[in-house]
Design a protein around this motif. Structure first.
Motif, mmCIF file in Angstrom:
data_model
loop_
_atom_site.group_PDB
_atom_site.id
_atom_site.type_symbol
_atom_site.label_atom_id
_atom_site.label_comp_id
_atom_site.label_asym_id
_atom_site.label_seq_id
_atom_site.Cartn_x
_atom_site.Cartn_y
_atom_site.Cartn_z
ATOM 1 N N GLY A 103 0.798 -1.233 0.000
ATOM 2 C CA GLY A 103 0.000 0.000 0.000
ATOM 3 C C GLY A 103 0.823 1.271 0.000
ATOM 4 N N TRP A 104 2.114 1.142 0.307
ATOM 5 C CA TRP A 104 2.988 2.339 0.313
ATOM 6 C C TRP A 104 3.339 2.687 -1.134
ATOM 7 N N LEU A 105 3.230 3.932 -1.523
ATOM 8 C CA LEU A 105 3.482 4.345 -2.906
ATOM 9 C C LEU A 105 4.976 4.505 -3.166
ATOM 10 N N ASP A 106 5.374 4.198 -4.401
ATOM 11 C CA ASP A 106 6.772 4.434 -4.809
ATOM 12 C C ASP A 106 6.958 5.907 -5.144
ATOM 13 N N TRP A 107 8.179 6.380 -5.010
ATOM 14 C CA TRP A 107 8.465 7.767 -5.349
ATOM 15 C C TRP A 107 8.282 7.991 -6.852
ATOM 16 N N ASN A 108 8.008 9.243 -7.206
ATOM 17 C CA ASN A 108 7.675 9.621 -8.584
ATOM 18 C C ASN A 108 8.956 9.625 -9.426
ATOM 19 N N ALA A 109 9.017 8.711 -10.376
ATOM 20 C CA ALA A 109 10.255 8.574 -11.172
ATOM 21 C C ALA A 109 10.314 9.569 -12.318
ATOM 22 N N GLU A 110 9.210 10.294 -12.551
ATOM 23 C CA GLU A 110 9.207 11.270 -13.661
ATOM 24 C C GLU A 110 8.725 12.639 -13.172
ATOM 25 N N PRO A 111 9.452 13.250 -12.269
ATOM 26 C CA PRO A 111 9.012 14.562 -11.758
ATOM 27 C C PRO A 111 8.979 15.601 -12.871
ATOM 28 N N SER A 112 8.028 16.529 -12.740
ATOM 29 C CA SER A 112 7.939 17.586 -13.746
ATOM 30 C C SER A 112 9.125 18.550 -13.576
ATOM 31 N N MET A 159 1.421 10.441 -4.077
ATOM 32 C CA MET A 159 2.871 10.642 -4.090
ATOM 33 C C MET A 159 3.140 11.975 -4.768
ATOM 34 N N PRO A 160 3.825 12.892 -4.097
ATOM 35 C CA PRO A 160 4.037 14.214 -4.709
ATOM 36 C C PRO A 160 4.964 14.142 -5.918
ATOM 37 N N ASP A 161 4.754 15.094 -6.799
ATOM 38 C CA ASP A 161 5.661 15.371 -7.914
ATOM 39 C C ASP A 161 6.676 16.368 -7.368
ATOM 40 N N ASP A 162 7.929 15.970 -7.321
ATOM 41 C CA ASP A 162 8.941 16.836 -6.697
ATOM 42 C C ASP A 162 9.098 18.163 -7.447
ATOM 43 N N GLY A 163 8.794 18.164 -8.723
ATOM 44 C CA GLY A 163 8.811 19.430 -9.468
ATOM 45 C C GLY A 163 7.756 20.379 -8.941
ATOM 46 N N LEU A 164 6.595 19.855 -8.569
ATOM 47 C CA LEU A 164 5.530 20.703 -8.017
ATOM 48 C C LEU A 164 5.838 21.125 -6.588
ATOM 49 N N LEU A 165 6.611 20.299 -5.866
ATOM 50 C CA LEU A 165 7.032 20.726 -4.521
ATOM 51 C C LEU A 165 7.946 21.943 -4.612
ATOM 52 N N VAL A 166 8.760 21.990 -5.644
ATOM 53 C CA VAL A 166 9.593 23.183 -5.857
ATOM 54 C C VAL A 166 8.695 24.395 -6.157
ATOM 55 N N ASP A 167 7.647 24.184 -6.937
ATOM 56 C CA ASP A 167 6.736 25.294 -7.267
ATOM 57 C C ASP A 167 5.921 25.755 -6.065
ATOM 58 N N HIS A 168 5.915 24.950 -5.007
ATOM 59 C CA HIS A 168 5.248 25.316 -3.748
ATOM 60 C C HIS A 168 6.033 26.389 -3.006
#
Ligand SMILES: O=C(O)/C=C(\C=C(/O)C(=O)O)C(=O)O
Length: 297
Positions: free
Chosen positions: A8-17, A259-268
């Motif tokens: 049930g644990w999600l894998d990290w996003n391998a294709e961040p924007s 699972m967050p998109d790390d590119g969008l975390l930067v835009d945060h």
């Protein structure tokens, strides 16, 4: 034999924007992890979850993709007090990484100096009950006393509801304190309410550093804006502009809903630090002063 990931644990996003927001030169991801690879760095038998592998190479690829210059690699509970995966990554970064370790109270001075020479600058005390069985405060105090001569700090991870029972102990620690993920506030409560005010007052009284990270862990309204977390992070940036830190928390362990998109975390970031000066302090000046004092970004 490798251990299966917690169901049930999600894998990290391998294709961040690719972020829209350009991080300033010298930006620091002040909170991220490496997991394994477990074939080389087995997970700790006492762990409470099993993540998927997340290697130093994959961390460095994300670093370069989002425009980060340096990383602070924080020991996660899935590796217990075996810091070898974190140390391997810090050593491989060529001075562009620092480490925060987990140590036991009987650690000796020689081992602490080896960790310092490798790039470690702090230890982590985790009080989140779903992650660890709490260590006795006397053990943690013993560790804090041992690391003080090295100029290290303690990174604290706790649930906001537990702060009243912990803040007295935190106040006895003879080292700088760094708090993970805004102190995990309940963002369904008002930002001006007594609960978050108690956290802010504690942070002010003890000159603590605060990571304005992990909106994805705290949000109820959800991605991509994490709108309910923004007021809390903005308040911390406004009240402690010289002691806030930011991090991706890659590879984001223990997330089940999204699972967050790390590119969008930067835009945060510009939503919570809305001037170039505040952004430079958050992303460059503050983490450089804490982890690379005397060096230029
Ligand atoms: O990665 C984080 O900082 C958050 C979490 C996990 C840990 O900190 C850890 O295992 O050390 C969490 O909230 O599950």
């Amino acid at each position: 034999m490798t251990a299966a990931k917690t169901p049930g644990w999600l894998d990290w996003n391998a294709e961040p924007s690719t972020p829209d927001f350009r991080l300033p030169p010298g930006a620091v991801d002040a909170h991220c992890h490496v997991f394994g690879p477990q074939a080389r760095f087995p997970f700790a038998p006492e762990r409470k979850y099993t993540p998927c592998d997340a290697s130093k190479e994959q961390l460095f690829a994300l670093r370069d993709h989002i425009g980060v210059a340096r990383t602070v690699i924080v020991q996660a509970t899935c590796h217990g007090a075996d810091n070898s995966a974190m140390l391997d990554a810090v050593r491989a970064a060529g001075g562009r990484a620092r480490g925060v370790a987990t140590v036991r109270p009987d650690i000796g001075e020689a081992e602490l100096r080896q960790l310092h020479a490798a790039g470690v600058r702090g230890v982590r005390f985790n009080f989140v009950k779903r992650l660890v069985d709490a260590a006795p405060h006397e053990d943690l105090s013993a560790i804090a006393k041992k690391i003080a001569p090295l100029g290290w700090h303690v990174v604290l991870y706790f649930e906001a509801a537990d702060l009243p029972g912990l803040e007295g102990f935190f106040g006895t620690l003879p080292v700088p304190l760094v708090i993970d993920h805004l102190g995990r506030p309940d963002v369904t409560k008002p930002v001006d309410g007594p609960e978050f005010r108690r956290f802010l007052d504690f942070a002010a009284a003890h000159d603590v550093w605060v990571k304005v990270s992990c909106p994805e862990r705290l949000t109820v309204t959800g991605p991509p804006a994490y709108a309910d977390v923004v007021p809390f992070a903005r308040r911390v940036v406004a009240e402690f502009p010289d002691r806030v830190l930011w991090g991706t928390d890659w590879p984001h362990p223990n997330l089940k809903q999204h699972m967050p998109d790390d590119g969008l975390l930067v835009d945060h970031v510009p939503r919570i630090a809305n001037t170039p000066e505040a952004q430079r302090k958050l992303l460059v000046g503050n983490p450089m002063r804490l982890y690379w004092p005397g060096e230029t970004a």
